[in-house]
Design a protein around this motif. Structure first.
Motif, PDB file in Angstrom:
ATOM      1  N   ASP A  46      58.611 102.657  63.362  1.00  0.00           N
ATOM      2  CA  ASP A  46      59.271 103.919  63.003  1.00  0.00           C
ATOM      3  C   ASP A  46      59.747 104.562  64.303  1.00  0.00           C
ATOM      4  O   ASP A  46      58.973 105.155  65.050  1.00  0.00           O
ATOM      5  CB  ASP A  46      58.294 104.836  62.277  1.00  0.00           C
ATOM      6  CG  ASP A  46      58.940 106.142  61.819  1.00  0.00           C
ATOM      7  OD1 ASP A  46      60.023 106.487  62.327  1.00  0.00           O
ATOM      8  OD2 ASP A  46      58.354 106.819  60.960  1.00  0.00           O
ATOM      9  N   TYR A  47      61.039 104.453  64.591  1.00  0.00           N
ATOM     10  CA  TYR A  47      61.560 104.907  65.874  1.00  0.00           C
ATOM     11  C   TYR A  47      61.620 106.421  65.981  1.00  0.00           C
ATOM     12  O   TYR A  47      61.604 106.962  67.092  1.00  0.00           O
ATOM     13  CB  TYR A  47      62.925 104.266  66.144  1.00  0.00           C
ATOM     14  CG  TYR A  47      62.820 102.769  66.223  1.00  0.00           C
ATOM     15  CD1 TYR A  47      62.076 102.166  67.229  1.00  0.00           C
ATOM     16  CD2 TYR A  47      63.405 101.950  65.264  1.00  0.00           C
ATOM     17  CE1 TYR A  47      61.937 100.797  67.298  1.00  0.00           C
ATOM     18  CE2 TYR A  47      63.272 100.575  65.319  1.00  0.00           C
ATOM     19  CZ  TYR A  47      62.530 100.005  66.331  1.00  0.00           C
ATOM     20  OH  TYR A  47      62.378  98.645  66.388  1.00  0.00           O
ATOM     21  N   ARG A  48      61.663 107.108  64.867  1.00  0.00           N
ATOM     22  CA  ARG A  48      61.625 108.574  64.937  1.00  0.00           C
ATOM     23  C   ARG A  48      60.305 109.031  65.532  1.00  0.00           C
ATOM     24  O   ARG A  48      60.253 109.940  66.365  1.00  0.00           O
ATOM     25  CB  ARG A  48      61.829 109.171  63.544  1.00  0.00           C
ATOM     26  CG  ARG A  48      63.227 108.974  62.959  1.00  0.00           C
ATOM     27  CD  ARG A  48      63.350 109.687  61.632  1.00  0.00           C
ATOM     28  NE  ARG A  48      64.650 109.511  61.013  1.00  0.00           N
ATOM     29  CZ  ARG A  48      64.949 108.528  60.157  1.00  0.00           C
ATOM     30  NH1 ARG A  48      64.017 107.643  59.823  1.00  0.00           N
ATOM     31  NH2 ARG A  48      66.160 108.443  59.638  1.00  0.00           N
ATOM     32  N   ARG A  49      59.237 108.420  65.097  1.00  0.00           N
ATOM     33  CA  ARG A  49      57.918 108.789  65.630  1.00  0.00           C
ATOM     34  C   ARG A  49      57.737 108.280  67.056  1.00  0.00           C
ATOM     35  O   ARG A  49      57.150 108.952  67.898  1.00  0.00           O
ATOM     36  CB  ARG A  49      56.818 108.222  64.736  1.00  0.00           C
ATOM     37  CG  ARG A  49      56.776 108.851  63.343  1.00  0.00           C
ATOM     38  CD  ARG A  49      55.821 108.114  62.428  1.00  0.00           C
ATOM     39  NE  ARG A  49      54.463 108.131  62.947  1.00  0.00           N
ATOM     40  CZ  ARG A  49      53.482 107.339  62.481  1.00  0.00           C
ATOM     41  NH1 ARG A  49      53.725 106.474  61.518  1.00  0.00           N
ATOM     42  NH2 ARG A  49      52.274 107.429  62.982  1.00  0.00           N
ATOM     43  N   VAL A  80      61.624  98.101  54.546  1.00  0.00           N
ATOM     44  CA  VAL A  80      61.051  99.198  55.303  1.00  0.00           C
ATOM     45  C   VAL A  80      59.716  99.650  54.714  1.00  0.00           C
ATOM     46  O   VAL A  80      59.478  99.543  53.497  1.00  0.00           O
ATOM     47  CB  VAL A  80      62.049 100.370  55.372  1.00  0.00           C
ATOM     48  CG1 VAL A  80      62.159 101.091  54.043  1.00  0.00           C
ATOM     49  CG2 VAL A  80      61.701 101.334  56.487  1.00  0.00           C
ATOM     50  N   GLU A  81      58.825 100.124  55.602  1.00  0.00           N
ATOM     51  CA  GLU A  81      57.496 100.626  55.243  1.00  0.00           C
ATOM     52  C   GLU A  81      56.548  99.530  54.752  1.00  0.00           C
ATOM     53  O   GLU A  81      55.546  99.803  54.092  1.00  0.00           O
ATOM     54  CB  GLU A  81      57.576 101.741  54.192  1.00  0.00           C
ATOM     55  CG  GLU A  81      58.255 103.017  54.687  1.00  0.00           C
ATOM     56  CD  GLU A  81      57.432 103.763  55.730  1.00  0.00           C
ATOM     57  OE1 GLU A  81      56.247 103.416  55.924  1.00  0.00           O
ATOM     58  OE2 GLU A  81      57.980 104.681  56.369  1.00  0.00           O
ATOM     59  N   GLU A 119      58.751  95.703  62.846  1.00  0.00           N
ATOM     60  CA  GLU A 119      59.130  97.027  62.355  1.00  0.00           C
ATOM     61  C   GLU A 119      58.385  98.130  63.096  1.00  0.00           C
ATOM     62  O   GLU A 119      57.167  98.036  63.320  1.00  0.00           O
ATOM     63  CB  GLU A 119      58.840  97.145  60.856  1.00  0.00           C
ATOM     64  CG  GLU A 119      59.212  98.512  60.278  1.00  0.00           C
ATOM     65  CD  GLU A 119      58.815  98.666  58.816  1.00  0.00           C
ATOM     66  OE1 GLU A 119      59.042  99.761  58.262  1.00  0.00           O
ATOM     67  OE2 GLU A 119      58.279  97.702  58.235  1.00  0.00           O
ATOM     68  N   ASN A 137      66.581  98.086  54.950  1.00  0.00           N
ATOM     69  CA  ASN A 137      65.946  99.104  54.112  1.00  0.00           C
ATOM     70  C   ASN A 137      65.158  98.505  52.961  1.00  0.00           C
ATOM     71  O   ASN A 137      64.261  99.157  52.410  1.00  0.00           O
ATOM     72  CB  ASN A 137      67.012 100.070  53.586  1.00  0.00           C
ATOM     73  CG  ASN A 137      67.423 101.079  54.642  1.00  0.00           C
ATOM     74  OD1 ASN A 137      66.630 101.901  55.085  1.00  0.00           O
ATOM     75  ND2 ASN A 137      68.682 101.014  55.072  1.00  0.00           N
ATOM     76  N   ARG A 184      64.870  95.053  67.801  1.00  0.00           N
ATOM     77  CA  ARG A 184      63.782  95.866  67.270  1.00  0.00           C
ATOM     78  C   ARG A 184      62.440  95.483  67.900  1.00  0.00           C
ATOM     79  O   ARG A 184      62.302  94.462  68.562  1.00  0.00           O
ATOM     80  CB  ARG A 184      63.714  95.688  65.756  1.00  0.00           C
ATOM     81  CG  ARG A 184      63.395  94.292  65.310  1.00  0.00           C
ATOM     82  CD  ARG A 184      63.769  94.081  63.857  1.00  0.00           C
ATOM     83  NE  ARG A 184      63.357  92.762  63.370  1.00  0.00           N
ATOM     84  CZ  ARG A 184      63.878  92.185  62.304  1.00  0.00           C
ATOM     85  NH1 ARG A 184      64.822  92.778  61.609  1.00  0.00           N
ATOM     86  NH2 ARG A 184      63.449  90.991  61.927  1.00  0.00           N
ATOM     87  N   GLU A 190      55.547  97.203  57.156  1.00  0.00           N
ATOM     88  CA  GLU A 190      55.242  96.594  58.449  1.00  0.00           C
ATOM     89  C   GLU A 190      55.859  95.207  58.509  1.00  0.00           C
ATOM     90  O   GLU A 190      55.184  94.216  58.750  1.00  0.00           O
ATOM     91  CB  GLU A 190      53.747  96.537  58.753  1.00  0.00           C
ATOM     92  CG  GLU A 190      53.473  96.305  60.227  1.00  0.00           C
ATOM     93  CD  GLU A 190      52.002  96.124  60.566  1.00  0.00           C
ATOM     94  OE1 GLU A 190      51.729  95.524  61.621  1.00  0.00           O
ATOM     95  OE2 GLU A 190      51.154  96.574  59.783  1.00  0.00           O
ATOM     96  N   GLN A 237      68.187 107.174  62.104  1.00  0.00           N
ATOM     97  CA  GLN A 237      68.442 105.843  61.573  1.00  0.00           C
ATOM     98  C   GLN A 237      69.662 105.929  60.660  1.00  0.00           C
ATOM     99  O   GLN A 237      69.732 106.794  59.788  1.00  0.00           O
ATOM    100  CB  GLN A 237      67.224 105.340  60.801  1.00  0.00           C
ATOM    101  CG  GLN A 237      67.379 103.928  60.238  1.00  0.00           C
ATOM    102  CD  GLN A 237      66.058 103.337  59.809  1.00  0.00           C
ATOM    103  OE1 GLN A 237      65.149 103.184  60.631  1.00  0.00           O
ATOM    104  NE2 GLN A 237      65.945 102.995  58.535  1.00  0.00           N
ATOM    105  N   GLN A 282      67.086  97.162  63.508  1.00  0.00           N
ATOM    106  CA  GLN A 282      65.968  97.589  62.659  1.00  0.00           C
ATOM    107  C   GLN A 282      65.907  96.694  61.421  1.00  0.00           C
ATOM    108  O   GLN A 282      66.921  96.116  61.000  1.00  0.00           O
ATOM    109  CB  GLN A 282      66.148  99.059  62.248  1.00  0.00           C
ATOM    110  CG  GLN A 282      65.128  99.634  61.292  1.00  0.00           C
ATOM    111  CD  GLN A 282      63.713  99.651  61.847  1.00  0.00           C
ATOM    112  OE1 GLN A 282      63.164  98.595  62.184  1.00  0.00           O
ATOM    113  NE2 GLN A 282      63.123 100.831  61.932  1.00  0.00           N
TER     114      GLN A 282
END
Length: 572
Positions: free
Chosen positions: A131-134, A122-123, A129, A119, A89, A125, A145, A116
């Motif tokens: 956000d791989y989608r973005r 997550v969110e 970490e 969960n 990651r 930081e 994910q 990654q």
């Protein structure tokens, strides 16, 4: 490397497995034979699961994630199957992003797996970490994910389908730690047969009608997904209609250039006669290529949105058809399906443009004569010597830089697998790509053309060559500067050179530290013997051999000198 069929049978047990075991079982079921990785604790269950696939899935431990991603991308080019890459990651993912971008613009099937944070973190930081989608959204076909262990088979099956269907490209899958460490009883997903899209009968008749009306047709071939059979079918089509054939920018492997109908490499720095033929063509049949900025030379010889030429555009992604160019005949088909459909297409009368095809071929052959070069070592002659010695055997890889133009101009590439070159123009590609080729074809020669700056971006992958007994030859073009940028600098700011030179290490000593052979060549008469020694050493010892080419830096490209570029710019 081919594996016995018995080693490729997938796991079918519904025994309880952790996420890493389930994922590796899916890769094996879908035919993965090799994975490129830089290990990370974020996906340790996947690494551990490789123990159950010894002899079936070969792990290649790379030195940096960009090298691993490039090797996976090159594997995708060579096999038409997704190149598999694992990175950790955060920093691992950002390093690997260059390979994803290359796979996207080069339309190469690839799957990047990224460790990654769990969960539960997550969110926040959490450590490393992202956000791989973005992050990867604009440069991948699909980014997702896997948040549930029992859905891993579903995601892997979809990743393979997305990466290889339509316009091929990269998929990125993030692997939260709790997904990999979690356990589930779930069936494996079985691979689906590859789908191909074909033209309709009416479209083939329309193509034949346009050929019957044409006076100056041109067949432009590019893109990805080619097979040996498809290339043979396309060559037979060109022969029946006696069409002049060009390959799109850096798609040199898409057509055997020894074929009497091959007339040139279309794109940046192409021959003036070829450019004129393209501009004055009245029918352009573009197969598998987007005709992007490089191929079109800045959208110049073919205009957007309405080309001067009658355009027949064949492409596997319907969203690309009409996106930049209006085609009078748009055919949504992949190169394999289209080439197969051409078998039944033949002219009713002898083509009228036979003399034009012969003339275009003669013009191409004339470009193979080395251009005058300054100093005692001519890079033009070096590239021509490589062409004569290899005679269509093996593969030549390049990264980005003016040095690559010598291979592009003087080497007659022999079809499938003969060239690995990033159309995206990314540096540092040549060495990892050559290593990937040799892992796939250990008994065929691999020659990497590398600029001194380009080479140093991924030279650490020499460690992979050492570890896995990879014998390849590196031609190191040493002019002590960022040559392509220097040419632009002289053109735009003549006589104001600054910030483009660097001091190089002793490259021969460097390769020797990796168990390789190093030589320096400074004169034309010394190259052939040095190249023979390098090829023999690479084959015998299965270690890298490097020839450092020291030449006059004023010779910046075939037939071009920096001093002439400067003088012309000052005159303007």
């Amino acid at each position: 490397m081919s594996l016995p069929a018995s080693t490729l049978s997938p796991t079918t047990s519904l025994a309880r497995r952790n996420g890493g075991q389930i994922l590796m079982d899916q890769l094996r079921a879908h035919g993965a034979r090799r994975v490129f990785l830089v290990p990370g604790e974020s996906y340790l269950p996947c690494i551990d699961a490789l123990n159950e696939h010894r002899g079936a899935i070969e792990p290649i431990v790379c030195r940096q994630e960009s090298g691993a991603a490039y090797m996976a991308e090159a594997y995708g080019k060579l096999t038409n199957e997704p190149g598999i890459c694992f990175v950790t990651r955060g920093p691992g993912a950002t390093n690997a992003s260059i390979g994803v971008h290359t796979a996207f613009q080069d339309s190469t099937p690839m799957i990047l797996f990224i460790g990654q944070v769990g969960n539960d973190f997550v969110e926040r930081e959490a450590f490393q970490e992202i956000d791989y989608r973005r992050m990867f959204g604009p440069m991948a076909k699909w980014v997702a994910q896997i948040d549930a262990t029992d859905r891993i088979p579903e995601y892997i099956a979809r990743a393979y389908r997305v990466a290889t269907s339509g316009r091929p490209g990269p998929v990125v899958l993030a692997l939260p730690e709790d997904t990999l460490w979690g356990e589930a009883e779930v069936a494996d997903a079985q691979p689906m047969a590859k789908l191909h899209s074909h033209p309709g009968a009416a479209q083939l008749e329309a193509l034949k009608a346009r050929l019957a009306e044409a006076e100056r047709p041109f067949l432009l071939i590019g893109g990805s997904g080619w097979t040996a059979q498809a290339q043979a079918q396309m060559a037979a089509f060109a022969e029946r209609f006696d069409l002049p054939v060009g390959v799109a920018w850096r798609r040199l492997e898409c057509f055997d250039q020894r074929d009497p109908r091959f007339v040139g490499h279309v794109g940046f720095a192409m021959d003036d006669a070829l450019r004129e033929r393209l501009e004055h063509s009245d029918l352009l049949i573009a197969v598998g290529t987007r005709m992007g900025e490089a191929t079109s030379e800045g959208y110049s010889w073919i205009q957007s949105p309405t080309p001067r030429q009658t355009l027949v555009h064949v492409y596997p992604d319907p969203e690309e058809l009409g996106r930049v160019y209006h085609a009078e005949l748009a055919i949504n088909a992949d190169v394999v399906g289209f080439a197969a459909a051409l078998d039944g297409l033949a002219p009713d009368t002898s083509p009228r443009w036979a003399d034009q095809t012969r003339a275009a071929r003669a013009d191409y052959l004339a470009t193979l004569e080395p251009q005058p070069a300054p100093g005692p070592l001519s890079l033009d002659k070096v590239a021509a010597s490589v062409d004569r010695r290899l005679d269509g055997q093996g593969c030549i890889s390049v990264g980005a830089g003016n040095y690559a133009l010598y291979a592009h101009r003087y080497v007659r590439f022999a079809g499938l697998g003969s060239s690995l070159a990033p159309t995206v123009g990314s540096m540092g590609y040549g060495l990892p790509a050559a290593i990937s080729f040799k892992l796939e074809h250990p008994d065929r020669p691999a020659v990497c053309f590398a600029g001194d700056g380009c080479f140093q971006m991924n030279l650490q992958e020499l460690g992979v060559a050492l570890q896995y007994d990879v014998g390849l030859v590196i031609l190191l073009f040493n002019n002590g500067m960022w040559g392509t940028i220097r040419a632009h600098q002289e053109n735009d700011f003549p006589g104001r050179e600054i910030a483009l030179t660097f001091t190089n290490p002793a490259f021969t000593t460097l390769v020797e530290s990796y168990g390789g052979l190093g030589e320096i060549v400074e004169r034309d008469e010394d190259f052939d013997a040095a190249f023979e020694r390098a090829l023999a050493f690479a084959e015998r010892e299965r270690r890298p051999a490097l020839i450092e080419l020291r030449y006059e830096a004023d010779g910046i490209a075939p037939g071009k000198r920096l001093s002439a570029i400067r003088e012309a710019a000052l005159a303007r």
